[in-house]
Design a protein around this motif. Structure first.
Motif, PDB file in Angstrom:
ATOM      1  N   PHE A 133      89.611  -6.890  18.650  1.00 47.92           N
ATOM      2  CA  PHE A 133      89.037  -8.117  19.222  1.00 47.92           C
ATOM      3  C   PHE A 133      89.718  -8.435  20.540  1.00 47.92           C
ATOM      4  O   PHE A 133      89.105  -8.993  21.448  1.00 47.92           O
ATOM      5  CB  PHE A 133      89.185  -9.305  18.252  1.00 47.92           C
ATOM      6  CG  PHE A 133      88.474 -10.544  18.746  1.00 47.92           C
ATOM      7  CD1 PHE A 133      87.114 -10.657  18.611  1.00 47.92           C
ATOM      8  CD2 PHE A 133      89.155 -11.576  19.367  1.00 47.92           C
ATOM      9  CE1 PHE A 133      86.440 -11.776  19.080  1.00 47.92           C
ATOM     10  CE2 PHE A 133      88.504 -12.693  19.844  1.00 47.92           C
ATOM     11  CZ  PHE A 133      87.126 -12.788  19.702  1.00 47.92           C
ATOM     12  N   TRP A 187      83.642  -4.997  19.503  1.00 42.84           N
ATOM     13  CA  TRP A 187      84.909  -4.340  19.184  1.00 42.84           C
ATOM     14  C   TRP A 187      84.801  -3.342  18.027  1.00 42.84           C
ATOM     15  O   TRP A 187      85.547  -2.378  17.975  1.00 42.84           O
ATOM     16  CB  TRP A 187      85.998  -5.381  18.926  1.00 42.84           C
ATOM     17  CG  TRP A 187      85.901  -6.081  17.605  1.00 42.84           C
ATOM     18  CD1 TRP A 187      86.424  -5.635  16.431  1.00 42.84           C
ATOM     19  CD2 TRP A 187      85.281  -7.333  17.305  1.00 42.84           C
ATOM     20  NE1 TRP A 187      86.159  -6.532  15.426  1.00 42.84           N
ATOM     21  CE2 TRP A 187      85.460  -7.590  15.932  1.00 42.84           C
ATOM     22  CE3 TRP A 187      84.589  -8.275  18.066  1.00 42.84           C
ATOM     23  CZ2 TRP A 187      84.979  -8.739  15.301  1.00 42.84           C
ATOM     24  CZ3 TRP A 187      84.110  -9.408  17.432  1.00 42.84           C
ATOM     25  CH2 TRP A 187      84.297  -9.631  16.074  1.00 42.84           C
ATOM     26  N   MET A 212      83.979 -21.328  20.173  1.00 42.60           N
ATOM     27  CA  MET A 212      82.884 -20.375  20.029  1.00 42.60           C
ATOM     28  C   MET A 212      83.429 -18.957  19.821  1.00 42.60           C
ATOM     29  O   MET A 212      82.976 -18.228  18.946  1.00 42.60           O
ATOM     30  CB  MET A 212      82.000 -20.432  21.271  1.00 42.60           C
ATOM     31  CG  MET A 212      80.785 -19.561  21.194  1.00 42.60           C
ATOM     32  SD  MET A 212      79.932 -19.480  22.786  1.00 42.60           S
ATOM     33  CE  MET A 212      80.973 -18.402  23.715  1.00 42.60           C
ATOM     34  N   PHE A 213      84.455 -18.584  20.647  1.00 45.57           N
ATOM     35  CA  PHE A 213      85.009 -17.233  20.515  1.00 45.57           C
ATOM     36  C   PHE A 213      85.664 -17.046  19.149  1.00 45.57           C
ATOM     37  O   PHE A 213      85.552 -15.990  18.534  1.00 45.57           O
ATOM     38  CB  PHE A 213      86.006 -16.943  21.635  1.00 45.57           C
ATOM     39  CG  PHE A 213      85.333 -16.540  22.903  1.00 45.57           C
ATOM     40  CD1 PHE A 213      84.657 -15.328  22.971  1.00 45.57           C
ATOM     41  CD2 PHE A 213      85.340 -17.358  24.014  1.00 45.57           C
ATOM     42  CE1 PHE A 213      84.016 -14.942  24.133  1.00 45.57           C
ATOM     43  CE2 PHE A 213      84.695 -16.985  25.175  1.00 45.57           C
ATOM     44  CZ  PHE A 213      84.030 -15.779  25.235  1.00 45.57           C
ATOM     45  N   ILE A 238      82.911 -16.417  16.788  1.00 47.14           N
ATOM     46  CA  ILE A 238      82.404 -15.041  16.899  1.00 47.14           C
ATOM     47  C   ILE A 238      83.319 -14.091  16.129  1.00 47.14           C
ATOM     48  O   ILE A 238      82.869 -13.252  15.348  1.00 47.14           O
ATOM     49  CB  ILE A 238      82.340 -14.621  18.385  1.00 47.14           C
ATOM     50  CG1 ILE A 238      81.194 -15.346  19.103  1.00 47.14           C
ATOM     51  CG2 ILE A 238      82.155 -13.117  18.516  1.00 47.14           C
ATOM     52  CD1 ILE A 238      81.198 -15.138  20.600  1.00 47.14           C
ATOM     53  N   PHE A 239      84.612 -14.252  16.346  1.00 48.67           N
ATOM     54  CA  PHE A 239      85.587 -13.358  15.709  1.00 48.67           C
ATOM     55  C   PHE A 239      85.464 -13.415  14.191  1.00 48.67           C
ATOM     56  O   PHE A 239      85.332 -12.390  13.522  1.00 48.67           O
ATOM     57  CB  PHE A 239      86.996 -13.743  16.171  1.00 48.67           C
ATOM     58  CG  PHE A 239      88.083 -12.914  15.556  1.00 48.67           C
ATOM     59  CD1 PHE A 239      87.962 -11.528  15.495  1.00 48.67           C
ATOM     60  CD2 PHE A 239      89.235 -13.501  15.059  1.00 48.67           C
ATOM     61  CE1 PHE A 239      88.967 -10.757  14.936  1.00 48.67           C
ATOM     62  CE2 PHE A 239      90.236 -12.735  14.498  1.00 48.67           C
ATOM     63  CZ  PHE A 239      90.101 -11.357  14.435  1.00 48.67           C
ATOM     64  N   ILE A 286      81.753 -12.222  12.813  1.00 45.71           N
ATOM     65  CA  ILE A 286      81.448 -10.785  12.841  1.00 45.71           C
ATOM     66  C   ILE A 286      82.408 -10.018  11.937  1.00 45.71           C
ATOM     67  O   ILE A 286      82.022  -9.031  11.323  1.00 45.71           O
ATOM     68  CB  ILE A 286      81.441 -10.240  14.289  1.00 45.71           C
ATOM     69  CG1 ILE A 286      80.455 -11.044  15.134  1.00 45.71           C
ATOM     70  CG2 ILE A 286      81.020  -8.782  14.296  1.00 45.71           C
ATOM     71  CD1 ILE A 286      80.194 -10.499  16.509  1.00 45.71           C
ATOM     72  N   THR A 287      83.650 -10.490  11.833  1.00 52.08           N
ATOM     73  CA  THR A 287      84.571  -9.816  10.909  1.00 52.08           C
ATOM     74  C   THR A 287      84.080  -9.961   9.478  1.00 52.08           C
ATOM     75  O   THR A 287      84.159  -9.026   8.677  1.00 52.08           O
ATOM     76  CB  THR A 287      85.989 -10.389  11.053  1.00 52.08           C
ATOM     77  OG1 THR A 287      86.408 -10.221  12.406  1.00 52.08           O
ATOM     78  CG2 THR A 287      86.968  -9.658  10.155  1.00 52.08           C
TER      79      THR A 287
END
Lengths: 540, 139
Positions: free
Chosen positions: A246, A296, B76-77, B80-81, B84-85
């Motif tokens: 990431f 990523w 927001m980031f 996202i992290f 999606i993880t």
């Protein structure tokens, strides 16, 4: 006035302390440049040692353990000590305030602090080398990195510290671009290098904290036995890869975006033609920075992550190709019908276009899940990212150095030697890394000190050309520094390439300690070759 | 250019007491078992508290909206992290290759219980190691 003209940031003020405690962005940039180039040589030396080991199968030069250390340190030094800090830290620092017409960056003291934080982090990395190295690979994958007896902790601590330097530089640049532009210098009149630095800085401040968190979690697991990545403690080893990539995938764009910015400056100036698609290039920078956060997982196609996320990551990865393609085509269209001159910076820019395109296209191969499962961890991957990182970023960095060398230091290098070196870099690079695509397709895994007989021919070929590549880079850098000894000074008011942005038209070479003797007034945009005629002036 | 907003003391006191109240809520809710919602409620309260601090004590509400944008971007980031993880961890084994779709991490970890015991240098410490080597040869 003549007294004043001789005064520049290199000779005023004088004394060691004036350098150590300087708040001048140009001096700080120069310090980044010197340390960056030293680490570049160190990393390059390690690469050559590895290539000589790989010239023939078996352990001829170094043992397996030393080889493991060599590739780890080569990767970590090149990425964390050279490429990530060097382009924004050196060229960005020297040029950004000049390009926006400011006296300095927004926070000069923070800028100096960034440099010392970087140096402090680098000390930990150096300690690692003296203390016997680290053998995990630059990615520090768990579970091995939580068990390895080598120096994982000092190395990761060093990277953790350098991350803060990166964040602070990014913060400084964003504030500078927002607040320090001279009146009339609107966003669409900024040189594209500034846009590239802006995109880079956004990625630096949003992604780098995650790297810091990852390194802290790794240390917590090593020291306190808290189960985060170790399944026996209830953790998940693949989670480490999520955390690591990431940050590290956006970090690829921290490395390549400034290179795009440099190419966007070199090509219009040396083609004497207005840049094609200014807004498209500017916005493609921002969209690459954003899409870079969503892809990523394409580093993890063989890690055992769910097939659903494989598909999502593979799909989004292709989107990176769109803004990148926009840039490549815009640069080619900029050259079309321009007056292209084959000066050293332009030679590097042309080499960049060729090499980066190969690097980018092979990235599309690797973005396809089915193909990546075959190619993962082979020399194909090694060749791909060297085409991007060295063929792209480092070639652009060398181009940028040659382009702004007379501006930054007021001396001109030998252009014939520089052109020969650029040609040597181009040929040596292709000779070294193209065979590695073939090696990878035939199944040669990366990170091995030895190999089967069938790979001898391609490996020895690659090693031979890596020597030429190393010599050419050495020649290029030496030629640049030799210009100080040659004392081939350019006239302070000269504009050897006929550039149109503020650093060429409104400040002397090398620049005045306060950048501009009077507040610059914007007369034209950075690429208005269709409206204004700017003479190339050079005292020879 | 930008003027500093002067916040009345009353607002500070109201926000401070609201924060104290929410701290109480956090403590109280920890005694109530809501099942999987435990973490959701705890995070929700924490997010509200952090936002109150950012908006009032750190003046984000009255500040240049660019700063608010940056603050929201960081959320927001983070979103996202995490999202999606979770696409990975919640869908492991989704091709039906592994039947243990639920609790993938713990089920995978169970594999480590079957491995032969080794000391810190990787040398086997009991008789299982021979079987393990045989398995390796077959592959």
């Amino acid at each position: 006035m003549s007294e004043n003209k001789k005064q520049n940031y290199l000779n005023h003020p004088k004394g060691l302390m004036s350098w150590i405690l300087t708040l001048d962005h140009k001096r700080i940039g120069l310090m980044y440049l010197v340390s960056g180039i030293l680490f570049f040589f160190l990393g390059g030396l390690l690469a050559l040692v590895m290539r000589f080991e790989l010239a023939a199968p078996g352990n001829d030069v170094i043992s397996n353990e030393v080889y493991n250390n060599a590739y780890t340190l080569h990767g970590a030094i090149m990425i964390f000590l050279f490429i990530i800090p060097a382009i924004p830290g050196a060229l960005g620092n020297i040029l950004l305030p000049l390009m926006v017409g400011a006296k300095d960056v927004a926070f000069p003291r923070l800028n100096l602090a960034s440099f010392y934080i970087y140096s402090f982090g680098a000390l930990f990395a150096m300690y690692t080398i003296i203390n016997g190295g680290v053998d995990t690979g630059w990615t520090f994958y768990t579970p091995y990195s939580t068990q390895s007896s080598s120096n994982v902790v000092p190395m990761t601590l060093g990277i953790f510290i350098i991350g803060f330097s990166s964040i602070l530089t990014g913060l400084n640049f964003i504030a500078t671009i927002h607040k320090m532009r001279i009146p009339g210098l609107t966003w669409y009149k900024l040189p594209l290098f500034v846009w590239a630095l802006y995109g880079t800085s956004l990625v630096q401040i949003t992604a780098t904290p995650v790297l810091a968190i990852t390194m802290v979690l790794l240390m917590l697991e090593r020291f306190l036995g808290i189960g985060i990545f170790d399944p026996a403690l209830g953790g998940d080893p693949v989670l480490y890869q999520h955390f690591f990539w990431f940050y590290s995938h956006p970090a690829v764009y921290i490395m390549i975006l400034p290179a795009f910015g440099i190419i966007s400056e070199i090509i219009p100036v040396h083609s004497r033609k207005k840049i094609w698609g200014y807004k498209f290039i500017a916005y493609s920078t921002l969209s690459i920075a954003f899409i870079g956060f969503l892809v990523w997982g394409h580093h993890m196609f063989t890690s055992g992550q769910s097939v659903f996320s494989q598909i999502v990551f593979s799909f989004i990865t292709y989107f990176v190709g769109i803004p990148t393609g926009v840039k490549i085509f815009s640069w080619i269209l900029t050259m079309y019908k321009g007056q292209v001159s084959f000066t050293p910076p332009m030679m590097y820019a042309l080499a960049f276009l060729f090499l980066f395109t190969i690097g980018g296209l092979t990235g599309i191969f690797l973005g396809a899940v089915a193909l990546d499962i075959h190619l993962h961890d082979t020399y194909f991957v090694v060749a791909h990212f060297h085409y991007v990182m060295q063929g792209g970023t480092i070639v652009a960095f060398l181009g940028g150095l040659h382009h702004w060398w007379p501006k930054s230091f007021g001396v001109m290098y030998n252009q014939t030697v520089a052109n020969i070196a650029a040609l040597g870099v181009f040929i040596g690079f292709n000779g070294t890394f193209f065979p590695q695509f073939l090696l990878g397709l035939r199944g040669m895994p990366r990170r091995y000190a030895t190999y089967d007989e069938q790979f001898v021919e391609l490996h020895s070929y690659s090693t031979f050309w890596s020597g030429i590549l190393g010599l050419s880079i050495f020649l290029a850098i030496m030629n640049l520094f030799w210009s100080f000894i040659r004392k081939n000074k350019v006239d302070p008011g000269s504009n050897p390439w006929g550039g149109m942005s503020l650093e060429w038209t409104h400040t002397s070479s090398p620049p005045h300690p306060h950048n501009f003797e009077e507040e610059p007034v914007l007369q034209h945009g950075p690429y208005d070759y269709d409206k204004v005629i700017v003479e190339k002036t050079y005292n020879k | 250019m930008s003027e500093h907003h002067i916040t009345p003391l009353k607002t500070y006191l109201i926000i401070a007491s609201l924060l104290l109240f929410l701290s109480g809520v956090t403590v109280w809710v920890s005694y109530v078992d809501l099942g999987p919602l435990n973490i959701v409620v705890a995070m929700l309260v924490a997010t509200v508290k952090a936002s109150l601090v950012a908006f009032f004590f750190m003046h984000l509400l009255w500040d240049d909206k660019k700063n608010l944008t940056l603050f929201l971007m960081s959320l927001m980031f983070f979103g996202i992290f995490v999202t999606i993880t979770l696409l990975d961890t919640e869908f492991r084994g989704d091709l039906g290759l592994n039947p243990e779709v639920k609790n993938p991490i713990n089920n995978r970890a169970a594999f480590y219980d079957t491995l032969p015991l080794t000391d810190t240098h990787g040398h086997p410490v009991d008789g299982h190691s021979d079987d393990h080597d045989k398995d390796k040869d077959h592959h």
